[in-house]
Design an enzyme around this catalytic site. Structure first.
Site, short mmCIF file in Angstrom:
data_model
loop_
_atom_site.label_atom_id
_atom_site.label_comp_id
_atom_site.label_asym_id
_atom_site.label_seq_id
_atom_site.Cartn_x
_atom_site.Cartn_y
_atom_site.Cartn_z
N GLY B 305 0.91 -1.20 0.02
CA GLY B 305 0.04 -0.06 0.06
C GLY B 305 0.89 1.25 0.05
O GLY B 305 1.99 1.40 -0.39
N SER B 306 0.47 2.29 0.74
CA SER B 306 0.83 3.61 0.70
C SER B 306 2.49 3.63 1.15
O SER B 306 3.03 4.49 0.51
CB SER B 306 0.08 4.48 1.40
OG SER B 306 -1.27 4.45 1.05
#
Lengths: 384, 582
Positions: B305-306
């Site tokens: 993810g981020s």
């Protein structure tokens, strides 16, 4: 009571008995009783009896056995001969009866029940047979015109036939060996020896081919294949015991040896008391045999010579067969260790043998050739 | 009956001859009689001597046999294997300070020699009084088997041994054995690993040392009962204990299904601590089976993810095509191939590069990746080791996954952490390269000096890129999603990642994989701390995002371990050291 001056029968006995022989027999019986504690409880438990069932029975038989031995040792050589003839007649009669009314145990008819007591007549036959044969050989040696040797061959034939009929091959081999030994001593010509040896070998092969269980045992012994459970466990017990043994009651392998209290008591002794102890047992038997034979060597009377030698041969060879089987030197053969193994009939019978030996080796000054002793007696010769 | 009469005849003769025998010799009446007697006597004597000699030989044979048996080694009787293999030593495993992680203790194991068992029923019955959990049927079958050796129960306590001895069952025995013992239990389970019943390493560093030749040594019996040089690991047991404590508490408090963390020295690549829960007790690996065995830190791959945006921005900066002062238009979602890329914290305006990082703009990072191009993107991630299997000592390492063919949409999603699955450990290692001046150092679980690390290191980004990344991480820590990771005195910088998990082939918006990649002290980074938490249902302040659960775990780890790691706190206004006088 045992005064030398006024000799009654007891004092006479006391001063003339061969005390080393007596002590050796009693010692062996003591060892046997002690080993009974080690060897018999597993068997009793396996049969669902009280653990000490066989120990108690062993103790029960000790007293009559001892009495028989001491009682017989009071007999004079002539009385020994008469007793042996009566005993031989009785036991041969019973051995015939056994074939018809005997109890079958493991496929053999060896036991007869008289007044609730199981008796194996062939055990009692052995000492009687030896003494009677000794007499026949002696008579022949003294007066060649008496067909003593021939009669003894006939007698051996009858005994051997009765034993094989049971069948009891172990006793046959034992009796044949003892008889052969006596005949050999009595001056069997070497030609006969060769013929008899050939016959023995022939008989062996005949047994091998005719009797399948004998063939099986010998095959197992020679090849080490098949069901060698008994001798394998016996060897394991001895090796586990090592020199000094595992200690009384510490035996483990003894629990799985079949007949640990009779035929394999020697292995049990090794496991719990050690190989050194077993060597002591062997030495006691060796002492017995050597002393008996050296006595015969010195003996001037042919009958005494043949009888004593034959009787110690009987004990000696029986013990050798038993120990040999335990040590895997001989094919498995059911044979008790004299005076040590459990077995009422066999113990009383062996005590008859011991009693005969004691009676015949009693000190009779007029008949001993002290000057040519092979093994000098350890006991002081009584003053004469 | 003729036989009996013959006996009677002989008897009467006996009377005659015996009588004659007793009296005749002295009279000297029969000279020939005397002569034959003498002759037969001497013959009998020589034959007796032969008999005596043969008996002597037989007794010697028997004595020899007894001696032979006496010399025989009792052990050869039973067909039990040599004890050596059971006593094989393993080296102790120590942490970096010499604390014991794994050691050998001596135990005994119970065996039976079935052929010596007298009464199997009784033996089973009596053994059950000491070992109630024994499978009676199985043991009975073992005791009844025709084999000569059967294990009944391995590794008994001394108390059990003495109780079994007291039962006095024949045919059973004990063999001494070495048993591996892990004093810390599950504390460092996934790093230390464990051994099987035969003392062979089957997981973790235990397996690693076996693969380094210990197993071969043991096979040839070289390790039997010898004291081996202990193996020291890079782990700091104190830090390890705290890390495990924090993630275990995190998993429980945030109602997650799994959590993990690693503390990595950025200059040496040493792993100071690494834990993954659920875990298991290596003293009893069968308990907590399967779900606890998985070391998610190195053997689990996740879409980060981020957190991955850190690498995208670093790539942009390192390529020279992007500077910190550049701006990207994030006002409108990107539509590509039927997908719409939007921002979670949408600002709907032009964002500077630090703002893209701070607000975790998907649109902004996608545009940076687009600027670098697909081959450059792929090459950069490969350079950081994020697309290849991580080289390290632990055997449990999973290779990352990536699209077979990188298209534009792949590059865009990968730029914000979807489409490539990496292990948390390798993400931390790549993160270390971004803050330590650009050196990618393979991680290790064994002690390593900085020089050794420099020899192994490869420069993957420029020094300037690394400096910029430290600035961005710090900025995000102060102003962005990493606020809950801040520890007073220790300048923590980091990047959160809240990824939607793939459930049944679709992204599930209610199940997240949260991670926080942090470095501290960010002005001169020494340690990377990475935490992850799998599918938390809650977090600090009620949110489910990484900022409210993965970040607080980092905070807890740093605040508790930084003093142990030798990092000095700086309480000054501007992050400088403060002079305090009491």
């Amino acid at each position: 009571m045992v005064s030398r001056a006024e000799r009654g029968p007891v004092a006479d006995w006391f001063w003339t008995i061969d005390r080393l022989f007596l002590a050796t027999f009693i010692l062996l019986m003591g060892v046997g009783f002690m080993l009974s504690f080690a060897a018999s409880p597993p068997v009793a438990e396996r049969l669902g009896l009280d653990s000490f069932h066989f120990v108690k029975r062993h103790a029960l038989f000790l007293l009559p056995s001892l009495s028989v031995m001491i009682g017989i040792s009071f007999l004079s050589p002539r009385q020994v001969r008469r007793a042996a003839i009566i005993l031989l007649g009785a036991s041969l009669g019973m051995m015939v009866l056994v074939l018809f009314i005997g109890q079958e145990v493991k496929g053999s008819m060896r036991w007869i029940s008289i007044a609730g007591i199981s008796i194996q007549p062939s055990e009692f036959m052995k000492p009687a047979f030896v003494v009677v044969c000794a007499w026949l050989f002696a008579e022949h040696a003294k007066q060649p015109e008496i067909p003593g040797n021939l009669l003894s061959i006939l007698l051996f034939g009858i005994v051997g036939a009765l034993l094989i009929a049971q069948p009891d091959l172990g006793q046959t081999v034992l009796t044949a060996t003892v008889w052969g030994g006596m005949f050999f001593m009595a001056g069997m010509p070497w030609l006969w020896i060769i013929v008899l040896a050939a016959l023995a070998i022939g008989g062996f092969f005949a047994a091998y081919t005719v009797l399948p269980h004998v063939a099986g045992r010998i095959d197992r012994f020679l090849t080490g294949e098949g069901d060698t459970f008994q001798v394998d466990t016996a060897r394991e017990a001895i090796i586990r015991g090592d020199w000094l043994g595992r200690g009384p009651g510490e035996g483990v392998v003894k629990r799985i040896i079949p007949d640990s209290h009779t035929d394999f008591v020697f292995s049990v002794a090794a496991e719990e008391f050690g190989i050194l102890f077993c060597m002591v047992i062997v030495m006691i038997f060796a002492f017995l045999v050597m002393r008996g034979l050296s006595h015969a060597f010195r003996e001037r009377n042919d009958f005494n010579r043949f009888a004593v030698a034959g009787l110690v041969l009987q004990i000696g060879i029986q013990s050798l067969i038993n120990i040999g089987v335990n040590l895997e030197l001989l094919p498995a053969k059911g044979m008790t260790l004299p005076l040590i193994s459990y077995g009422g009939s066999s113990m009383v019978a062996i005590c008859v043998t011991a009693g005969f030996i004691l009676a015949l080796t009693r000190h009779r000054p007029e008949k001993r050739a002290v000057e040519r002793s092979l093994f000098r007696s350890g006991v002081g010769v009584p003053a004469e | 009956m003729s036989f009996l009469s013959r006996i009677m005849l002989l008897k009467s003769k006996a009377h005659f001859s015996a009588g004659g025998n007793n009296r005749a010799p002295e009279t000297g009446l029969n000279v020939t009689f005397q002569g034959t007697r003498k002759k037969s006597a001497s013959q009998a004597k020589s034959r007796l001597a032969i008999l005596i000699a043969s008996f002597g030989i037989v007794y010697v044979v028997i004595g020899g046999r007894l001696v032979q048996y006496g010399m025989a080694n009792p052990e050869t009787v039973s067909s039990i294997g040599r004890a050596d293999s059971l006593m094989a030593s393993r080296p102790d495993l120590l942490d970096r300070n010499g604390e014991i992680l794994a050691t050998d203790i001596r135990t005994v194991s119970l065996y039976a020699e079935p052929h010596k068992i007298v009464d199997a029923d009784e033996a089973v019955e009596r053994l059950a009084t000491v070992l109630p959990d024994l499978n009676a049927r199985e043991i009975y079958n073992k005791l009844k088997s025709s084999s000569r050796f059967q294990w009944l129960r391995r590794q008994l306590t001394p108390k059990q041994q003495s109780e079994i001895l007291a039962l006095g069952i024949p045919g059973i025995g004990f063999r001494p054995e070495k048993r591996r013992f892990y004093p810390g239990g599950p504390t460092a389970a996934h790093i230390v690993g464990h051994v099987n019943i035969d003392n062979r390493g089957i997981a973790g560093m235990e397996r690693y040392i076996d693969n380094q030749g210990l197993a071969d040594l043991a096979a040839i019996g070289m390790t039997s009962d010898a004291k081996l040089e202990p193996v020291r690991l890079s782990i700091d047991l104190r830090v390890q204990n705290i890390v495990r404590d924090v993630i275990a508490a995190g998993m429980k408090n945030y109602e997650a299904i799994a959590a993990g963390a690693v503390v990595l020295n950025v200059h040496t690549g040493e792993v100071l601590a690494m834990a993954s829960v659920p875990d298991y007790d290596p003293n009893n690996p069968a308990e907590g089976a399967e779900e606890g065995w998985m070391n998610r830190m190195s053997n689990g791959t996740f879409e980060m993810g981020s957190t991955f945006k850190t690498f995208t921005i670093a790539m942009g900066l390192d390529s020279g095509k992007v500077t910190l002062n550049d701006s990207f238009d994030a006002s409108a979602p990107i539509r590509i191939g039927g997908f719409t890329i939007k921002d979670f914290h949408g600002k709907r305006r032009v964002l500077t590069v630090p703002e893209i990082f701070q607000y975790s703009s998907n649109i902004g990072t996608a545009k940076i990746a687009d600027l670098v191009g697909i081959p450059g993107h792929r090459e950069f991630l490969t350079r950081l080791g994020l697309l290849t299997k991580l080289p390290t000592e632990l055997p449990e390492v999973k290779a990352p996954t990536q699209p077979r063919e990188w298209k534009k949409i792949n590059s865009i999603t990968i730029s914000f952490g979807h489409g490539v699955s990496t292990t948390p450990l390798q993400t931390a290692v790549a993160g270390a390269a971004l803050v330590n001046g650009g050196k990618l150092i393979p991680p290790t679980f064994l002690p390593r000096t900085e020089e050794e690390a420099n020899n192994l290191a490869s420069v993957v980004v420029k020094k300037s890129t690394s400096d910029s990344m430290r600035y961005l991480l710090r900025w995000n820590g102060i102003a962005g999603s990493g606020k809950r990771a801040l520890v007073p005195g220790f300048n923590v910088g980091g990047k959160t990642g809240t990824a939607d998990k793939v459930v049944n082939g679709r992204y599930a918006h209610d199940q997240n994989f949260n991670a926080f990649l942090a470095a501290f002290p960010i002005d001169d980074p020494q340690y990377i701390v990475l935490t992850f938490i799998d599918a938390p249902k809650t977090g600090e302040g009620g949110g489910r995002t990484a900022g409210s659960n993965a970040a607080p775990m980092v905070r807890d780890i740093i605040s508790r371990t930084a003093p142990l790691l030798g990092v000095e706190p700086k309480f000054g206004e501007d992050g400088s050291a403060l002079l305090v006088s009491y």
